[in-house]
Scaffold this active site. Sequence first.
Site, PDB file in Angstrom:
ATOM      1  N   GLY A 145       0.818  -1.203   0.000  1.00 31.50           N
ATOM      2  CA  GLY A 145       0.000   0.000   0.000  1.00 31.50           C
ATOM      3  C   GLY A 145       0.853   1.255   0.000  1.00 31.50           C
ATOM      4  O   GLY A 145       0.517   2.255  -0.653  1.00 31.50           O
ATOM      5  N   THR A 146       1.964   1.213   0.733  1.00 35.17           N
ATOM      6  CA  THR A 146       2.867   2.369   0.760  1.00 35.17           C
ATOM      7  C   THR A 146       3.440   2.628  -0.625  1.00 35.17           C
ATOM      8  O   THR A 146       3.521   3.771  -1.069  1.00 35.17           O
ATOM      9  CB  THR A 146       4.004   2.118   1.766  1.00 35.17           C
ATOM     10  OG1 THR A 146       3.455   2.058   3.085  1.00 35.17           O
ATOM     11  CG2 THR A 146       5.040   3.232   1.712  1.00 35.17           C
ATOM     12  N   GLN A 165      -7.694   1.716   4.861  1.00 30.70           N
ATOM     13  CA  GLN A 165      -8.473   1.257   6.011  1.00 30.70           C
ATOM     14  C   GLN A 165      -9.923   0.953   5.677  1.00 30.70           C
ATOM     15  O   GLN A 165     -10.564   0.166   6.369  1.00 30.70           O
ATOM     16  CB  GLN A 165      -8.419   2.307   7.130  1.00 30.70           C
ATOM     17  CG  GLN A 165      -7.108   2.369   7.878  1.00 30.70           C
ATOM     18  CD  GLN A 165      -6.804   1.090   8.643  1.00 30.70           C
ATOM     19  OE1 GLN A 165      -7.692   0.310   8.982  1.00 30.70           O
ATOM     20  NE2 GLN A 165      -5.529   0.861   8.914  1.00 30.70           N
ATOM     21  N   SER A 176      -4.261  -1.410   0.439  1.00 25.81           N
ATOM     22  CA  SER A 176      -3.304  -2.414   0.877  1.00 25.81           C
ATOM     23  C   SER A 176      -4.040  -3.680   1.294  1.00 25.81           C
ATOM     24  O   SER A 176      -4.933  -3.642   2.152  1.00 25.81           O
ATOM     25  CB  SER A 176      -2.492  -1.872   2.058  1.00 25.81           C
ATOM     26  OG  SER A 176      -1.495  -2.768   2.458  1.00 25.81           O
ATOM     27  N   HIS A 220      -3.303  -6.419   3.050  1.00 29.62           N
ATOM     28  CA  HIS A 220      -3.254  -7.015   4.388  1.00 29.62           C
ATOM     29  C   HIS A 220      -4.167  -6.302   5.382  1.00 29.62           C
ATOM     30  O   HIS A 220      -4.396  -6.792   6.482  1.00 29.62           O
ATOM     31  CB  HIS A 220      -1.818  -7.060   4.918  1.00 29.62           C
ATOM     32  CG  HIS A 220      -1.251  -5.739   5.316  1.00 29.62           C
ATOM     33  ND1 HIS A 220      -1.205  -5.322   6.631  1.00 29.62           N
ATOM     34  CD2 HIS A 220      -0.700  -4.748   4.587  1.00 29.62           C
ATOM     35  CE1 HIS A 220      -0.642  -4.130   6.682  1.00 29.62           C
ATOM     36  NE2 HIS A 220      -0.331  -3.756   5.461  1.00 29.62           N
ATOM     37  N   CYS A 272       4.320   7.608  24.128  1.00 25.34           N
ATOM     38  CA  CYS A 272       5.080   6.747  25.031  1.00 25.34           C
ATOM     39  C   CYS A 272       5.412   5.402  24.415  1.00 25.34           C
ATOM     40  O   CYS A 272       6.163   4.626  24.986  1.00 25.34           O
ATOM     41  CB  CYS A 272       4.305   6.535  26.333  1.00 25.34           C
ATOM     42  SG  CYS A 272       3.946   8.056  27.216  1.00 25.34           S
TER      43      CYS A 272
END
Length: 459
Positions: free
Chosen positions: A69-70, A177, A194, A196, A319
């Site tokens: 996808g990228t 998505q 994408s 996956h 974090c």
Amino acid sequence: MPYFDAASSAPLHPVARQALLAALDEGWADPARLYREGRRARLLLDAAREAAAEAVGCRPDELTFTSSGTRAVHSGISGALAGRRRVGRHLVVSAVEHSSVLHAAATHEAQGGTFAEVPVDRAGAVSAAVYGEALREDTALACLQSANHEVGTEQPVAEVAELCRASGVPLLVDAAQSLGWGPVPTGWSLLAASAHKWGGPSGVGLLAVRKGVRFAPQGPADERESGRAAGFENIPAVVAAAASLRAVRAEAAESVRLRALVDLIRARVPELVPDVEVVGDPVRRLPHLVTFSCLYVDGETLLHELDRADFSVSSGSSCTSSTLTPSHVLRAMGVLSEGNVRVSLPAGTTAEDVDRFLRVLPGVVSEVREKLGAPVSVAPSPAAATSLVVDSLGKRCPIPVIELAKVIGEVPVGGTVTVLSDDEAARLDIPAWCVMREQEYVGEEPADRGSAYVVRRLS
């Protein structure tokens, strides 16, 4: 062990597994060859392209299979910008695009182009009117995701597409998505996705470029995939990707069922866990995804503790990042980044798994807060001074916010607390804490080290 991170990568769909195994035996040859094995591989590739194109809503000859996808995003952006270079070198993106889009925009700028980021509201959505104002005469391309990968908010693709059409600007939609959950609104010029993300194998992306869109593929020329994706096609993976996309799109009832489970999580988490902010649009959103942030919680510790309780979730919290900087999506929304949890349910998730998650979560959050010394509540106390300074230099999230919460009751109403911090997350989390606790965020001032964040007590 419940896997609640389908937005990162969905489990391989059973149809994908069956198609992959079958294609390994039939689709190994070079589809460009004219002998029997090559013709057989070509038939499989063509059938997969037709099935994927039908799901996308384009012609088969408009769709290219890429290695990810990228790769589809990068190829789509670079090709469209190059094809429309005579128009100008201006690119428009939203502030919450996937990092692949933002990285491509940064590369474009480094090569002499310009780009504008359209802001979003607190729910993570762009305003179509504001997006339209960012379009210029020299705008070569506009990019807008169909739905956000971190908070699930759906974007007004149809409205923005109409504004782009009126301005003569092609619109690239990142549908990674959302494509598995339904068709993308019409009006787009380029689309990337994408496999996956919907239960297909990894290593397969889709790039659709409408006929009539000026497009110049970048990089060395190649005969494969109309010159838009170099290299030998991974036919078994492509066949599995197309088969699984058709399968998940046929399972409409599962989308309805998962939306109900997510509605339950959105409603129950704030009731079960104090000081929680559920982020993202509550209505215009993906059916399987919910994100919430917990005050006074170290995101990495929270995810580890949930993993120990057999729940796999992800986070956009600063974090959990090696850079210790907040998620660009949460930063653009202006919401709390500390203690951020993203739950994205794969197909087949049971109500029992969700019920157990809701039983486990309060205790896990409580234990993490207790270890960090977080305040149980912010109780008023006799004021000893009209202003206080809290030195949190060298301390990382969520400690600066915890120390602020501990002392806010020690100043009178109208008094101020100044927090000194050199943690980038404080720039986002202290204002977000003020919104949640109904205190006034006065602003940020320069300090000898880091910044001084001033908060005025209102109650």
